[in-house]
Design an enzyme around this catalytic site. Structure first.
Site: not given
Length: 414
Positions: A210, A329
């Site tokens: 991230k 995802h």
């Protein structure tokens, strides 16, 4: 198949993952992984289970939206629904008054997906499906300029050759996965190092990081993770829609030294032109526009934001027509359980191809499911129980139901 749906219940189930920064990213610093959890009861005792993923606050709004749709479901038989699944999909998404709030965006989209996923689960528990049945479930409105019903059926029929061999292969080897569990934005360096070390020992070779909150910190963290995983393993980065277009280009250029395979969600998914080089979108119509706008390298569908399995099927078929690999995802409560069915269906029944394909995995909250996902050597192993794998343990639901569950009573007293 004459199972009549006699009741729909929906519950607000939340897990306090923000306490340990699980799931934290550049846009969501304190997510509590949550779900609007739907159960369909039938007159014969068979149940269907469905959910859509949320991040805590606002789940009560999705619950209200599900209740608003309940009258369109309760009283119908499973046979009535599946004999015209496309019509049922349109019933939920085209109500003359409620469609003003959606139907392929936001809260209504999430509510519709929770209901449709529960119906799919109920149907899967009742019987199998064939290619014509699959195609009949997809609403081709708005996408026929890219994919027609006949083209979709042709793809599925052609994929039947070698299907048994691919199924046997998946049962033996599983579907390749990548992990995001090592590199949430809120994790300290020591935790990152330990998690990367543990993941490498467990056979993981593909890692997602991230990014997006602070450039200098992103460079430092990505260098650290690249050092931990080595030069030959795969690294991806995900900004969770944090940047403007020019900012994204500049930021990713600075991170190019760690050799990321992709940058995920660099900007708003609604920006078709600015987003044309990224394979992420939030509904099937926008996905179609992205296909028309550019030659994509990857497609990244989200079993939460994209919505119901009906819409996911449409995207898988469109992606195959354009020969674009799908890398879904699956972060969040229940999403790994859901997405495993999509990736296995794609390989066995649609694409027949594993080249450049992998699916996200996060190691959080699987213990709360009746049939939790199984990972072996960084691969998803096929589920063997009928259904969509999103039935939660009743004990977990009661403990985590918001705000009256024991977990939340304890949390509020601190």
């Amino acid at each position: 198949m004459l199972h009549k749906i006699i009741n729909l219940t929906v519950r607000d189930v939340r897990f306090p993952t923000s306490l340990e920064q699980h799931g934290s990213d550049a846009m969501h610093s304190d997510p509590d992984y949550s779900a609007a959890y739907v159960v369909l009861d039938t007159d014969c005792g068979l149940k269907g289970f469905g959910l859509t993923f949320t991040l805590g606050k606002g789940t009560e709004i999705v619950v209200c939206a599900v209740k608003a749709l309940a009258g369109l479901v309760v009283g119908k038989s499973l046979q009535e629904i599946v004999s015209n699944f496309r019509g049922f999909y349109r019933l939920l998404t085209s109500d003359g008054q409620m469609r003003w709030l959606g139907p392929e965006k936001g809260v209504i989209h999430l509510a519709t997906a929770a209901v449709l996923n529960a119906v799919w689960d109920l149907w899967a528990r009742a019987e199998g499906k064939d290619p014509k049945r699959i195609v009949s479930c997809i609403d081709f409105r708005y996408i026929t300029d890219v994919l027609t019903e006949d083209e979709a059926l042709d793809i599925l029929v052609k994929a039947q050759e070698g299907r048994q061999q691919r199924e046997d292969q998946m049962l033996k080897e599983g579907y390749p996965a990548y992990t995001t569990s090592c590199a949430w934005l809120g994790y300290p360096d020591q935790q990152l190092k330990q998690l990367c070390t543990d993941a490498l020992k467990s056979g993981w070779t593909k890692f997602k990081v991230k990014v997006g909150a602070d450039l200098e910190d992103d460079v430092r963290r990505c260098r650290l993770i690249r050092q931990m995983i080595g030069p030959n393993n795969t690294l991806m980065i995900d900004a969770n829609q944090r940047w403007d277009v020019d900012e994204a280009i500049s930021w990713v250029s600075k991170l190019a030294e760690v050799k990321p395979l992709w940058i995920e969600e660099p900007t708003s998914p609604d920006d078709i032109l600015g987003h044309a080089t990224i394979a992420k979108c939030h509904n099937r119509v926008m996905f179609k526009q992205l296909l028309q706008a550019s030659a994509l390298q990857f497609v990244q569908i989200d079993s939460c934001r994209l919505g119901s399995v009906n819409e996911n099927l449409a995207v898988l078929l469109m992606a195959h027509k354009f020969q674009v690999p799908v890398c879904p995802h699956a972060g969040g409560v229940g999403l790994c359980e859901l997405v495993q069915h999509l990736i296995l269906f794609d390989y066995i029944c649609v694409s027949a191809n594993l080249s450049n394909r992998m699916c996200e995995y996060v190691d959080h909250l699987h213990e709360h499911f009746a049939n939790p996902v199984v990972i072996q050597d960084a691969h998803y192993m096929p589920p063997k129980d009928p259904g969509y794998s999103c039935e939660m343990l009743e004990s977990s639901v009661k403990r985590h139901q918001f705000p009256e569950g024991d977990v939340w009573k304890l949390h509020q007293n601190k």
